[in-house]
Scaffold this active site. Structure first.
Site, PDB file in Angstrom:
ATOM      1  N   GLU A  85       2.406 -52.265  72.396  1.00  0.00           N
ATOM      2  CA  GLU A  85       3.115 -51.177  71.710  1.00  0.00           C
ATOM      3  C   GLU A  85       4.137 -51.756  70.748  1.00  0.00           C
ATOM      4  O   GLU A  85       4.953 -52.606  71.127  1.00  0.00           O
ATOM      5  CB  GLU A  85       3.833 -50.238  72.696  1.00  0.00           C
ATOM      6  CG  GLU A  85       4.466 -49.059  71.936  1.00  0.00           C
ATOM      7  CD  GLU A  85       5.264 -48.084  72.790  1.00  0.00           C
ATOM      8  OE1 GLU A  85       5.533 -48.378  73.964  1.00  0.00           O
ATOM      9  OE2 GLU A  85       5.640 -47.029  72.239  1.00  0.00           O
ATOM     10  N   GLU A 113      10.376 -58.822  64.882  1.00  0.00           N
ATOM     11  CA  GLU A 113       9.696 -57.939  63.934  1.00  0.00           C
ATOM     12  C   GLU A 113       8.191 -57.956  64.251  1.00  0.00           C
ATOM     13  O   GLU A 113       7.592 -59.020  64.442  1.00  0.00           O
ATOM     14  CB  GLU A 113       9.974 -58.432  62.506  1.00  0.00           C
ATOM     15  CG  GLU A 113       9.709 -57.404  61.426  1.00  0.00           C
ATOM     16  CD  GLU A 113       8.237 -57.195  61.127  1.00  0.00           C
ATOM     17  OE1 GLU A 113       7.805 -56.033  61.029  1.00  0.00           O
ATOM     18  OE2 GLU A 113       7.507 -58.190  61.016  1.00  0.00           O
ATOM     19  N   ASP A 139       9.284 -45.945  62.305  1.00  0.00           N
ATOM     20  CA  ASP A 139      10.371 -45.566  61.385  1.00  0.00           C
ATOM     21  C   ASP A 139       9.785 -45.134  60.042  1.00  0.00           C
ATOM     22  O   ASP A 139       9.030 -45.902  59.417  1.00  0.00           O
ATOM     23  CB  ASP A 139      11.317 -46.751  61.174  1.00  0.00           C
ATOM     24  CG  ASP A 139      12.185 -47.019  62.401  1.00  0.00           C
ATOM     25  OD1 ASP A 139      12.297 -46.119  63.251  1.00  0.00           O
ATOM     26  OD2 ASP A 139      12.743 -48.127  62.497  1.00  0.00           O
ATOM     27  N   LYS A 171      13.613 -42.672  52.251  1.00  0.00           N
ATOM     28  CA  LYS A 171      14.021 -42.813  50.844  1.00  0.00           C
ATOM     29  C   LYS A 171      12.936 -43.549  50.060  1.00  0.00           C
ATOM     30  O   LYS A 171      12.408 -44.569  50.527  1.00  0.00           O
ATOM     31  CB  LYS A 171      15.322 -43.618  50.753  1.00  0.00           C
ATOM     32  CG  LYS A 171      16.522 -42.850  51.254  1.00  0.00           C
ATOM     33  CD  LYS A 171      17.780 -43.672  51.110  1.00  0.00           C
ATOM     34  CE  LYS A 171      18.933 -42.915  51.735  1.00  0.00           C
ATOM     35  NZ  LYS A 171      20.088 -43.758  52.024  1.00  0.00           N
ATOM     36  N   ASP A 196       5.783 -37.850  63.193  1.00  0.00           N
ATOM     37  CA  ASP A 196       6.232 -36.488  62.872  1.00  0.00           C
ATOM     38  C   ASP A 196       6.469 -36.377  61.364  1.00  0.00           C
ATOM     39  O   ASP A 196       6.814 -35.302  60.885  1.00  0.00           O
ATOM     40  CB  ASP A 196       7.571 -36.201  63.568  1.00  0.00           C
ATOM     41  CG  ASP A 196       8.638 -37.150  63.045  1.00  0.00           C
ATOM     42  OD1 ASP A 196       8.499 -38.375  63.249  1.00  0.00           O
ATOM     43  OD2 ASP A 196       9.569 -36.681  62.364  1.00  0.00           O
TER      44      ASP A 196
HETATM   45  C1  LIG Z   1      11.626 -43.848  65.640  1.00  0.00           C
HETATM   46  S1  LIG Z   1      11.743 -45.046  66.913  1.00  0.00           S
HETATM   47  C2  LIG Z   1      10.463 -44.559  68.058  1.00  0.00           C
HETATM   48  C3  LIG Z   1      10.659 -45.160  69.425  1.00  0.00           C
HETATM   49  C4  LIG Z   1       9.558 -44.797  70.436  1.00  0.00           C
HETATM   50  N1  LIG Z   1       8.273 -45.270  70.015  1.00  0.00           N
HETATM   51  C5  LIG Z   1       9.531 -43.301  70.637  1.00  0.00           C
HETATM   52  O1  LIG Z   1       8.579 -42.655  70.163  1.00  0.00           O
HETATM   53  O2  LIG Z   1      10.452 -42.751  71.291  1.00  0.00           O
HETATM   54  C6  LIG Z   1      10.986 -46.463  66.138  1.00  0.00           C
HETATM   55  C7  LIG Z   1      11.282 -47.743  66.904  1.00  0.00           C
HETATM   56  O3  LIG Z   1      10.525 -48.805  66.334  1.00  0.00           O
HETATM   57  C8  LIG Z   1      11.367 -49.942  66.155  1.00  0.00           C
HETATM   58  N2  LIG Z   1      10.784 -50.657  65.008  1.00  0.00           N
HETATM   59  C9  LIG Z   1      10.610 -50.148  63.769  1.00  0.00           C
HETATM   60  N3  LIG Z   1      10.016 -51.038  62.961  1.00  0.00           N
HETATM   61  C10 LIG Z   1       9.812 -52.149  63.722  1.00  0.00           C
HETATM   62  C11 LIG Z   1       9.242 -53.422  63.444  1.00  0.00           C
HETATM   63  N4  LIG Z   1       8.758 -53.714  62.222  1.00  0.00           N
HETATM   64  N5  LIG Z   1       9.194 -54.329  64.435  1.00  0.00           N
HETATM   65  C12 LIG Z   1       9.689 -54.028  65.666  1.00  0.00           C
HETATM   66  N6  LIG Z   1      10.237 -52.836  65.982  1.00  0.00           N
HETATM   67  C13 LIG Z   1      10.297 -51.910  65.028  1.00  0.00           C
HETATM   68  C14 LIG Z   1      12.737 -49.365  65.913  1.00  0.00           C
HETATM   69  O4  LIG Z   1      13.767 -50.278  66.219  1.00  0.00           O
HETATM   70  C15 LIG Z   1      12.732 -48.145  66.842  1.00  0.00           C
HETATM   71  O5  LIG Z   1      13.193 -48.460  68.143  1.00  0.00           O
END
Ligand SMILES: C[S@@+](CC[C@H](N)C(=O)[O-])C[C@H]1O[C@@H](n2cnc3c(N)ncnc32)[C@H](O)[C@@H]1O
Length: 217
Positions: free
Chosen positions: A38, A90, A113, A117, A149
């Site tokens: 994940e 990352e 994420d 923007k 979403d």
């Molecule tokens: C909007 S949150 C969603 C968290 C979880 N999947 C949920 O649905 O509740 C997105 C998560 O992905 C992590 N994230 C975003 N881009 C990432 C990346 N390139 N590598 C590792 N983590 C990432 C962020 O830090 C954040 O915790």
């Protein structure tokens, strides 16, 4: 962020600086069970539920925010999820540098994420250039599952990139067994956004076992 208890990520949480490249999942978990990964597990709700109810599967979580990584790793530890490991890094970097080719049964990305923007759209994880990275790590017949979403991210990147990716066949999205009634997956973000009445978009694709071959499920 605060918690009532001390967060102890070890031994679930791994230090990326000490990991072998490539990872050897059989050595890491002590068995040859399939591995599901994940990206962006946040507080680890999905990973913990899945690791608890599917002990015959190994789970690997990638999260780049330190507090969330610590929280999710501690949660997995407290729940006795010896079939889970996590790393704070990352995700594209981990997939490219550490994850062996053809090694992942399912790659889960829930509520990535959206970088809303326009000047930040290039930071979105799921776009055309990401799909070959996914293709390399998935086992033949392995599956990518994505839920968002965010209509813009869905229409501009996720839908087009997944549908156009070479070596994949788009298939029905599989609702995990740990999802609650009416839920797509059952993560913290899904529950928060569901309360706001937002619509969700889901897609799944399977890596073709041979070029040009169709996959029947
Ligand atoms: C909007 S949150 C969603 C968290 C979880 N999947 C949920 O649905 O509740 C997105 C998560 O992905 C992590 N994230 C975003 N881009 C990432 C990346 N390139 N590598 C590792 N983590 C990432 C962020 O830090 C954040 O915790």
């Amino acid at each position: 962020m605060q918690t009532k208890h001390e967060l102890i990520p070890e031994p679930i949480g791994l230090d990326v600086d000490t990991l072998p490249r490539p990872l050897n999942f059989s050595e890491l978990y002590g068995n040859a069970n399939p591995v599901e990964l994940e990206i962006g597990m946040g507080k680890g709700t999905f990973l913990t539920e899945q690791a608890k109810c599917r002990p015959q599967v190994n789970f690997f979580g990638i999260e780049w925010q330190r507090w969330y990584w610590r929280y999710a790793s501690d949660r997995l530890r407290r729940n006795g999820c010896t079939n889970a490991r996590t790393v704070r890094a990352e995700a594209s970097f981990v997939l490219q540098e550490f994850v062996p080719a053809d090694s992942i049964a399912v790659l889960h990305i829930y509520f990535p994420d959206p970088w809303p923007k326009a000047r930040h759209h290039k930071r979105r994880l799921i776009q055309e250039k990401f799909m070959p990275v996914v293709h390399r790590v998935l086992a033949p017949g392995g599956r990518l599952q994505v839920v968002t979403d965010h209509k813009g991210y869905w229409e501009e990147n996720i839908g087009p990139a997944v549908r156009a990716a070479g070596g994949f066949q788009v298939v029905d999205y599989n609702r995990p067994g740990s999802a609650g009634e009416g839920e797509f997956v059952g993560t913290n973000f899904e529950r928060k956004y569901a309360r706001e009445g937002r619509p969700f978009y889901a897609i799944a694709a399977v890596k073709r076992t041979n070029p040009g071959q169709s996959i029947c499920w």
